[in-house]
Design a protein around this motif. Sequence first.
Motif, PDB file in Angstrom:
ATOM      1  N   HIS A 164       0.834  -1.200   0.000  1.00 55.51           N
ATOM      2  CA  HIS A 164       0.000   0.000   0.000  1.00 55.51           C
ATOM      3  C   HIS A 164       0.871   1.254   0.000  1.00 55.51           C
ATOM      4  CE1 HIS A 164      -4.344   1.148   1.085  1.00 55.51           C
ATOM      5  NE2 HIS A 164      -3.744   2.194   0.574  1.00 55.51           N
ATOM      6  N   ILE A 165       1.911   1.263   0.815  1.00 52.16           N
ATOM      7  CA  ILE A 165       2.793   2.439   0.878  1.00 52.16           C
ATOM      8  C   ILE A 165       3.582   2.576  -0.424  1.00 52.16           C
ATOM      9  CG2 ILE A 165       4.741   3.483   2.092  1.00 52.16           C
ATOM     10  CD1 ILE A 165       3.702   2.111   4.653  1.00 52.16           C
ATOM     11  N   SER A 166       4.023   1.451  -0.990  1.00 48.07           N
ATOM     12  CA  SER A 166       4.716   1.489  -2.280  1.00 48.07           C
ATOM     13  C   SER A 166       3.836   2.138  -3.343  1.00 48.07           C
ATOM     14  CB  SER A 166       5.085   0.064  -2.716  1.00 48.07           C
ATOM     15  OG  SER A 166       5.681   0.064  -3.995  1.00 48.07           O
ATOM     16  N   TRP A 167       2.565   1.733  -3.358  1.00 46.11           N
ATOM     17  CA  TRP A 167       1.600   2.290  -4.314  1.00 46.11           C
ATOM     18  C   TRP A 167       1.432   3.798  -4.121  1.00 46.11           C
ATOM     19  CZ3 TRP A 167      -1.266   1.251  -8.540  1.00 46.11           C
ATOM     20  CH2 TRP A 167      -2.411   2.019  -8.766  1.00 46.11           C
ATOM     21  N   ILE A 193      12.019   4.903  -3.296  1.00 48.62           N
ATOM     22  CA  ILE A 193      11.333   4.507  -2.056  1.00 48.62           C
ATOM     23  C   ILE A 193      10.194   3.536  -2.373  1.00 48.62           C
ATOM     24  CG2 ILE A 193       9.924   5.337  -0.138  1.00 48.62           C
ATOM     25  CD1 ILE A 193      11.579   7.876  -0.140  1.00 48.62           C
ATOM     26  N   ALA A 194       9.452   3.810  -3.436  1.00 50.44           N
ATOM     27  CA  ALA A 194       8.379   2.888  -3.848  1.00 50.44           C
ATOM     28  C   ALA A 194       8.948   1.501  -4.110  1.00 50.44           C
ATOM     29  CB  ALA A 194       7.681   3.427  -5.099  1.00 50.44           C
ATOM     30  N   SER A 195      10.102   1.462  -4.761  1.00 54.91           N
ATOM     31  CA  SER A 195      10.733   0.183  -5.083  1.00 54.91           C
ATOM     32  C   SER A 195      11.215  -0.523  -3.813  1.00 54.91           C
ATOM     33  CB  SER A 195      11.904   0.421  -6.037  1.00 54.91           C
ATOM     34  OG  SER A 195      12.435  -0.802  -6.488  1.00 54.91           O
ATOM     35  N   ARG A 196      11.739   0.243  -2.846  1.00 57.20           N
ATOM     36  CA  ARG A 196      12.212  -0.358  -1.593  1.00 57.20           C
ATOM     37  C   ARG A 196      11.052  -0.942  -0.789  1.00 57.20           C
ATOM     38  NH1 ARG A 196      15.692   4.217  -0.502  1.00 57.20           N
ATOM     39  NH2 ARG A 196      14.542   4.603   1.424  1.00 57.20           N
ATOM     40  N   PHE A 197       9.930  -0.237  -0.756  1.00 56.55           N
ATOM     41  CA  PHE A 197       8.763  -0.783  -0.059  1.00 56.55           C
ATOM     42  C   PHE A 197       8.252  -2.040  -0.769  1.00 56.55           C
ATOM     43  CE2 PHE A 197       8.347   3.273   2.256  1.00 56.55           C
ATOM     44  CZ  PHE A 197       8.053   2.776   3.518  1.00 56.55           C
ATOM     45  N   ALA A 198       8.333  -2.027  -2.105  1.00 49.52           N
ATOM     46  CA  ALA A 198       7.942  -3.229  -2.845  1.00 49.52           C
ATOM     47  C   ALA A 198       8.864  -4.393  -2.508  1.00 49.52           C
ATOM     48  CB  ALA A 198       7.963  -2.947  -4.345  1.00 49.52           C
ATOM     49  N   ASP A 199      10.161  -4.119  -2.371  1.00 48.32           N
ATOM     50  CA  ASP A 199      11.104  -5.170  -1.973  1.00 48.32           C
ATOM     51  C   ASP A 199      10.771  -5.713  -0.585  1.00 48.32           C
ATOM     52  OD1 ASP A 199      12.538  -4.942  -4.331  1.00 48.32           O
ATOM     53  OD2 ASP A 199      13.963  -3.489  -3.511  1.00 48.32           O
ATOM     54  N   SER A 200      10.296  -4.825   0.285  1.00 44.05           N
ATOM     55  CA  SER A 200       9.971  -5.236   1.656  1.00 44.05           C
ATOM     56  C   SER A 200       8.773  -6.171   1.703  1.00 44.05           C
ATOM     57  CB  SER A 200       9.693  -4.005   2.524  1.00 44.05           C
ATOM     58  OG  SER A 200      10.842  -3.182   2.631  1.00 44.05           O
ATOM     59  N   ILE A 201       7.907  -6.081   0.696  1.00 45.14           N
ATOM     60  CA  ILE A 201       6.742  -6.977   0.655  1.00 45.14           C
ATOM     61  C   ILE A 201       7.212  -8.427   0.686  1.00 45.14           C
ATOM     62  CG2 ILE A 201       4.714  -7.706  -0.653  1.00 45.14           C
ATOM     63  CD1 ILE A 201       4.821  -4.940  -2.067  1.00 45.14           C
ATOM     64  N   SER A 226       2.404 -10.233  -4.464  1.00 47.59           N
ATOM     65  CA  SER A 226       2.255  -8.782  -4.353  1.00 47.59           C
ATOM     66  C   SER A 226       3.568  -8.091  -4.710  1.00 47.59           C
ATOM     67  CB  SER A 226       1.818  -8.412  -2.936  1.00 47.59           C
ATOM     68  OG  SER A 226       1.565  -7.031  -2.828  1.00 47.59           O
ATOM     69  N   TYR A 227       4.671  -8.682  -4.272  1.00 50.25           N
ATOM     70  CA  TYR A 227       6.007  -8.166  -4.636  1.00 50.25           C
ATOM     71  C   TYR A 227       6.183  -8.174  -6.151  1.00 50.25           C
ATOM     72  CZ  TYR A 227      11.021  -8.816  -5.617  1.00 50.25           C
ATOM     73  OH  TYR A 227      12.286  -8.749  -6.152  1.00 50.25           O
ATOM     74  N   TYR A 228       5.859  -9.282  -6.805  1.00 49.60           N
ATOM     75  CA  TYR A 228       5.949  -9.358  -8.264  1.00 49.60           C
ATOM     76  C   TYR A 228       5.103  -8.267  -8.922  1.00 49.60           C
ATOM     77  CZ  TYR A 228       8.004 -14.082  -7.865  1.00 49.60           C
ATOM     78  OH  TYR A 228       8.793 -15.152  -7.575  1.00 49.60           O
TER      79      TYR A 228
END
Length: 657
Positions: A164-167, A193-201, A226-228
Amino acid sequence: MKITNINIVVLFGLFFLGAFNAHAQRIEIDRLEREFRGSYSGRKAYELSQKMIQLDSTYYVGHFFEANYRYERASDKRGYEAAIKSLEKAVALLEKDFPRKLRRTTEIQAYIDSYQYQRKYAFLIYFLAKCYEYVDKPSQAIKVVRRLQNRDFVFNFGISPYSHISWIYLRNRMYSPEKYDFLKPNIEENLEIASRFADSIKTSDKHNQWFLNTYWPDFANDALLSYYHYKNIIYSHQIKLDSAEYFSEQLRRYDRLSHNNYGNLQFIQAKFTEAEDSYETARQNDDYIQKDIKEFDYMQSAIKIFQNDLPSAKSIVENSIKNLGNAPGFGWNNIALSRAYYYSGDLKKSKEFRDKAANFKEIHVGSTWGEVAYDRNTLLFKYLYHKKSISDITFRDKSYWYKPKKLYDISKHHFKQENAHLLLTSELSADPERFIGYYNLFASENNIFFDEIWELIKYFNSDYFIKIFKDKLQEDERERVHKYFNYFIAQFHLEDGDYDLAIKEFERVLEDDYLDETNEKLLIARIHEGLSKAYEEKENMVAANDNLMAFYMNFPQLLPYSDLKMKFNFKVANKTLTPEQEKIVEDLKDCNIEWVENDLNWPTLSINFTKNDKNQVIDYQVEVANDIKFEGNLDLANIEEHPGQLIAFRAFGIELE
């Protein structure tokens, strides 16, 4: 006053009775909830919520029902703001009365007791964060999502705070910290930052994986998928095609590929057949129950315009409006209809739908398309309307130049056109995404298309843009997009009067191995238009006429609004004409068309005055090399003035009312 033992007993009794009564009311509310059958969006759910709140307004359940109802029914800013109030109330009461139920636990019996509370809490947080997004309060949305993140539940019911935060960062990447305090100063940092939050998923559920595998195996891969999904969106935005295709393939393996997003990935590579196939699949999989922007309808409508399949470009969007109504997406659909009618040559209809979009407060639901892009689209079609309206006047009457009323109308449109263009160019020059969006011509966040981008930048410094597009020819890996870079280079050379260079670049496009004669008729038509202008300037009229005819055959609806003048043979089947019919023919011949006689190199427009149920009708037919290009009839019963002009437009496939 002295408190006696009797008073204490009475007070205690009253307290006990009140507590017992409150407990009984909550038991009744729980019973009503268990027995409820139906949809939260139905009227019965709302009526039940009010009954529950009346029984006990301090209990979360009634507010939970009301919050769900308001969220499901919301379709504008006011609706989502009302939903926020109910959602905040339900969340606050749930947190207040059941703090222990909202704690992380790995003991299965304790989790079973807490399950329903954690499930409701997760969904309430999700809805609340979405509402804050939809009313342009993404900072609040992030704060809300972090409340769920801090709970660290074993299972979040498919709601990932990191995704959600990545989005939110991706969706608001173009803004500055002055607008939203959580952002970084530039797009690149926000995307990082969006990409880092996506990595955290991907790693967020690792400490829960045993429980997921054991108790919720159907959801065990949710974090990975969700990461993909979000990495796919980010890489598509950055036009990192290999990475975007890789993540698309991973999603396809699990049958979780978004066909809408995959269509966009194909579209930005100018793979229009593949894009259209994906959009069709996305449409078949969508029941239109969720009220959000249907990008696949908007984008496929554009492909139909590229193909010069204008009826389909309209019907796709009309069906979308029929399914969605005035819900979010209505404004975007009206922009798409405005575009379809613009290319159909019907300026009146194009303006009608553009005005609807401009007057509609769009809520950008389910898409990274935002307010900036929306406002720019509506302003763009305002500019194009006034620009084409000038051509409309000059086409209808080639003697316009000595008629004061028409000169006044032209000056009025010119003034409004210039104002709109000034606003557009100033906005574009200040847009930090113009390089990745508009100057790439095809980009995942770009919903203004190549023919319109040319109208945006054509008056800018030509040397600057020629260098940009030449560099892109060397650097951009999208081979099917290269011809569009060549086309823009050619157009700038044409604007500069460098006709030999323009011809060379235009011809290069026509020789491109990837040129698609089915899907790229708009591009092909524009190439022939440019070549006709260039050859005419070089006084090579044979080549100029050949390209003029090719322009007409590919996209005739553009020609009345072009600087070029089309040639037609003209025939009237009737041997004698009434004065009224002679006036119609005179109006037709006064249009800005060069009339020739018995020249088979050009189309032949034939008309015949007949009667149908006592109404006078004009039958018409356009023939090219013994093939019928257009035919039909015009019933004069409902035509108030200038039917001859309407027949002239019909010769180009433009059916005006």
